[in-house]
Write a protein that holds these residues in place. Structure first.
Motif, PDB file in Angstrom:
ATOM      1  N   VAL A  41       0.842  -1.200   0.000  1.00  0.00           N
ATOM      2  CA  VAL A  41       0.000   0.000   0.000  1.00  0.00           C
ATOM      3  C   VAL A  41       0.875   1.247   0.000  1.00  0.00           C
ATOM      4  CG1 VAL A  41      -1.944  -1.078   1.221  1.00  0.00           C
ATOM      5  CG2 VAL A  41      -0.182   0.082   2.524  1.00  0.00           C
ATOM      6  N   ASP A  42       0.276   2.330  -0.470  1.00  0.00           N
ATOM      7  CA  ASP A  42       0.906   3.642  -0.345  1.00  0.00           C
ATOM      8  C   ASP A  42       0.413   4.254   0.949  1.00  0.00           C
ATOM      9  OD1 ASP A  42       2.195   3.403  -2.774  1.00  0.00           O
ATOM     10  OD2 ASP A  42       0.573   4.349  -3.885  1.00  0.00           O
ATOM     11  N   VAL A  43       1.319   4.840   1.702  1.00  0.00           N
ATOM     12  CA  VAL A  43       0.976   5.421   2.990  1.00  0.00           C
ATOM     13  C   VAL A  43       1.434   6.874   3.059  1.00  0.00           C
ATOM     14  CG1 VAL A  43       1.097   3.216   4.209  1.00  0.00           C
ATOM     15  CG2 VAL A  43       3.103   4.670   4.120  1.00  0.00           C
ATOM     16  N   LEU A  44       0.761   7.626   3.900  1.00  0.00           N
ATOM     17  CA  LEU A  44       1.197   8.981   4.210  1.00  0.00           C
ATOM     18  C   LEU A  44       2.388   8.859   5.140  1.00  0.00           C
ATOM     19  CD1 LEU A  44       0.788  12.073   4.216  1.00  0.00           C
ATOM     20  CD2 LEU A  44      -0.682  11.737   6.222  1.00  0.00           C
ATOM     21  N   VAL A  45       3.472   9.516   4.788  1.00  0.00           N
ATOM     22  CA  VAL A  45       4.673   9.503   5.622  1.00  0.00           C
ATOM     23  C   VAL A  45       4.906  10.922   6.122  1.00  0.00           C
ATOM     24  CG1 VAL A  45       7.156   9.061   5.706  1.00  0.00           C
ATOM     25  CG2 VAL A  45       5.676   7.624   4.281  1.00  0.00           C
ATOM     26  N   GLU A  46       5.020  11.048   7.435  1.00  0.00           N
ATOM     27  CA  GLU A  46       5.344  12.337   8.056  1.00  0.00           C
ATOM     28  C   GLU A  46       6.620  12.150   8.850  1.00  0.00           C
ATOM     29  OE1 GLU A  46       1.932  14.625   9.731  1.00  0.00           O
ATOM     30  OE2 GLU A  46       0.936  12.669   9.522  1.00  0.00           O
ATOM     31  N   ILE A  47       7.572  12.996   8.586  1.00  0.00           N
ATOM     32  CA  ILE A  47       8.819  12.954   9.329  1.00  0.00           C
ATOM     33  C   ILE A  47       8.918  14.281  10.061  1.00  0.00           C
ATOM     34  CG2 ILE A  47      11.311  12.652   9.206  1.00  0.00           C
ATOM     35  CD1 ILE A  47      10.783  11.180   6.509  1.00  0.00           C
ATOM     36  N   ASP A  48       8.831  14.190  11.382  1.00  0.00           N
ATOM     37  CA  ASP A  48       8.727  15.373  12.229  1.00  0.00           C
ATOM     38  C   ASP A  48       9.972  15.481  13.110  1.00  0.00           C
ATOM     39  OD1 ASP A  48       8.110  17.349  14.064  1.00  0.00           O
ATOM     40  OD2 ASP A  48       6.071  16.643  14.394  1.00  0.00           O
ATOM     41  N   PRO A  49      10.838  16.449  12.840  1.00  0.00           N
ATOM     42  CA  PRO A  49      12.046  16.585  13.650  1.00  0.00           C
ATOM     43  C   PRO A  49      11.773  17.122  15.053  1.00  0.00           C
ATOM     44  CG  PRO A  49      11.935  18.344  12.037  1.00  0.00           C
ATOM     45  CD  PRO A  49      10.786  17.407  11.741  1.00  0.00           C
ATOM     46  N   ASP A  50      10.530  17.535  15.340  1.00  0.00           N
ATOM     47  CA  ASP A  50      10.125  18.012  16.664  1.00  0.00           C
ATOM     48  C   ASP A  50      11.125  19.025  17.208  1.00  0.00           C
ATOM     49  OD1 ASP A  50       8.482  18.237  18.852  1.00  0.00           O
ATOM     50  OD2 ASP A  50       9.261  16.447  19.856  1.00  0.00           O
ATOM     51  N   LEU A  51      11.360  20.044  16.408  1.00  0.00           N
ATOM     52  CA  LEU A  51      12.404  21.019  16.724  1.00  0.00           C
ATOM     53  C   LEU A  51      12.140  21.818  17.990  1.00  0.00           C
ATOM     54  CD1 LEU A  51      13.100  22.193  13.083  1.00  0.00           C
ATOM     55  CD2 LEU A  51      14.499  20.670  14.501  1.00  0.00           C
ATOM     56  N   ASP A  52      10.877  21.949  18.392  1.00  0.00           N
ATOM     57  CA  ASP A  52      10.582  22.656  19.642  1.00  0.00           C
ATOM     58  C   ASP A  52      11.134  21.890  20.839  1.00  0.00           C
ATOM     59  OD1 ASP A  52       9.259  24.676  18.274  1.00  0.00           O
ATOM     60  OD2 ASP A  52       7.297  23.717  18.494  1.00  0.00           O
ATOM     61  N   GLU A  53      11.006  20.575  20.815  1.00  0.00           N
ATOM     62  CA  GLU A  53      11.445  19.734  21.932  1.00  0.00           C
ATOM     63  C   GLU A  53      12.880  19.242  21.773  1.00  0.00           C
ATOM     64  OE1 GLU A  53       9.690  19.082  24.755  1.00  0.00           O
ATOM     65  OE2 GLU A  53       8.203  20.485  23.978  1.00  0.00           O
ATOM     66  N   THR A  54      13.294  19.002  20.546  1.00  0.00           N
ATOM     67  CA  THR A  54      14.635  18.464  20.289  1.00  0.00           C
ATOM     68  C   THR A  54      15.309  19.270  19.186  1.00  0.00           C
ATOM     69  OG1 THR A  54      13.626  16.840  18.824  1.00  0.00           O
ATOM     70  CG2 THR A  54      14.152  16.091  21.057  1.00  0.00           C
ATOM     71  N   PRO A  55      15.783  20.478  19.531  1.00  0.00           N
ATOM     72  CA  PRO A  55      16.370  21.340  18.504  1.00  0.00           C
ATOM     73  C   PRO A  55      17.628  20.768  17.848  1.00  0.00           C
ATOM     74  CG  PRO A  55      16.664  22.293  20.691  1.00  0.00           C
ATOM     75  CD  PRO A  55      15.800  21.086  20.848  1.00  0.00           C
ATOM     76  N   ASP A  56      18.265  19.805  18.493  1.00  0.00           N
ATOM     77  CA  ASP A  56      19.483  19.203  17.938  1.00  0.00           C
ATOM     78  C   ASP A  56      19.205  17.831  17.320  1.00  0.00           C
ATOM     79  OD1 ASP A  56      21.013  21.392  18.747  1.00  0.00           O
ATOM     80  OD2 ASP A  56      21.314  20.539  20.745  1.00  0.00           O
ATOM     81  N   THR A  57      18.033  17.673  16.734  1.00  0.00           N
ATOM     82  CA  THR A  57      17.649  16.410  16.115  1.00  0.00           C
ATOM     83  C   THR A  57      18.690  15.963  15.090  1.00  0.00           C
ATOM     84  OG1 THR A  57      15.305  16.832  16.404  1.00  0.00           O
ATOM     85  CG2 THR A  57      15.900  15.315  14.655  1.00  0.00           C
ATOM     86  N   ASP A  58      19.038  14.689  15.138  1.00  0.00           N
ATOM     87  CA  ASP A  58      19.944  14.099  14.159  1.00  0.00           C
ATOM     88  C   ASP A  58      19.139  13.822  12.889  1.00  0.00           C
ATOM     89  OD1 ASP A  58      21.558  12.478  12.564  1.00  0.00           O
ATOM     90  OD2 ASP A  58      22.306  11.299  14.265  1.00  0.00           O
ATOM     91  N   ILE A  59      19.255  14.720  11.935  1.00  0.00           N
ATOM     92  CA  ILE A  59      18.478  14.653  10.698  1.00  0.00           C
ATOM     93  C   ILE A  59      18.745  13.358   9.943  1.00  0.00           C
ATOM     94  CG2 ILE A  59      18.088  15.743   8.452  1.00  0.00           C
ATOM     95  CD1 ILE A  59      16.897  17.282  10.907  1.00  0.00           C
TER      96      ILE A  59
END
Length: 157
Positions: A41-59
């Protein structure tokens, strides 16, 4: 680094990976539709770096996680679906109130995948057995079912 630079970096990393055909930034996340091959199936993919909570997210780690899930081997995907079905079946107990009796493993259809720095959420519909519900499944770092909740389908947001 400004607030938008990590999102642009995430978008570029996802584009470079080639797993999502035409990702775009929407509401501080990168979104697109992608094929989840083992579910066919095709799915909706959301990738959320949650920058408010984790500003140093490992992209790069976030991008790799999304790709890892989209490219799961079929046997691994079946284990996740089986674990979800078993947990729901155990919670439901007496299945006499279920709208249509069917193997829940066959009824579960993934509709979206959301990847955050600290967790992954998969949302399913089970149209025959739970037509008005959405099943949200949280995976741990080993892609094992960590938690699940059954909610109102109208709350898909």
């Amino acid at each position: 680094m400004t607030g938008t630079e990590p999102l642009v970096e995430l978008l570029r990393a996802i584009q470079a990976g080639g797993r999502l055909a035409s990702p775009e930034v929407a509401d501080d996340t990168v979104v697109d539709r992608a094929r989840l091959a083992p579910a066919e199936v095709d799915v909706l993919v959301e990738i959320d770096p949650d920058l408010d909570e984790t500003p140093d997210t490992d992209i790069m780690a976030l991008t790799a996680r999304a790709t890892e899930i989209l490219d799961l081997p079929a046997a691994r995907w079946r284990r996740i679906v089986a674990a979800v079905a078993e947990e729901i079946e155990a919670a439901v107990g007496d299945a006499s109130h279920i709208q249509e009796q069917a193997d829940l493993r066959d009824d579960l259809t993934i509709v979206s995948l959301t990847v955050w720095p600290d967790t992954t959420l998969i949302s399913f519909h089970a149209p025959r057995q739970f037509p008005d519900s959405r099943i949200d499944v949280q995976l741990d770092e080993n892609l094992e079912v960590d938690d699940l909740a059954v909610g109102n389908k109208d709350d898909d947001g």
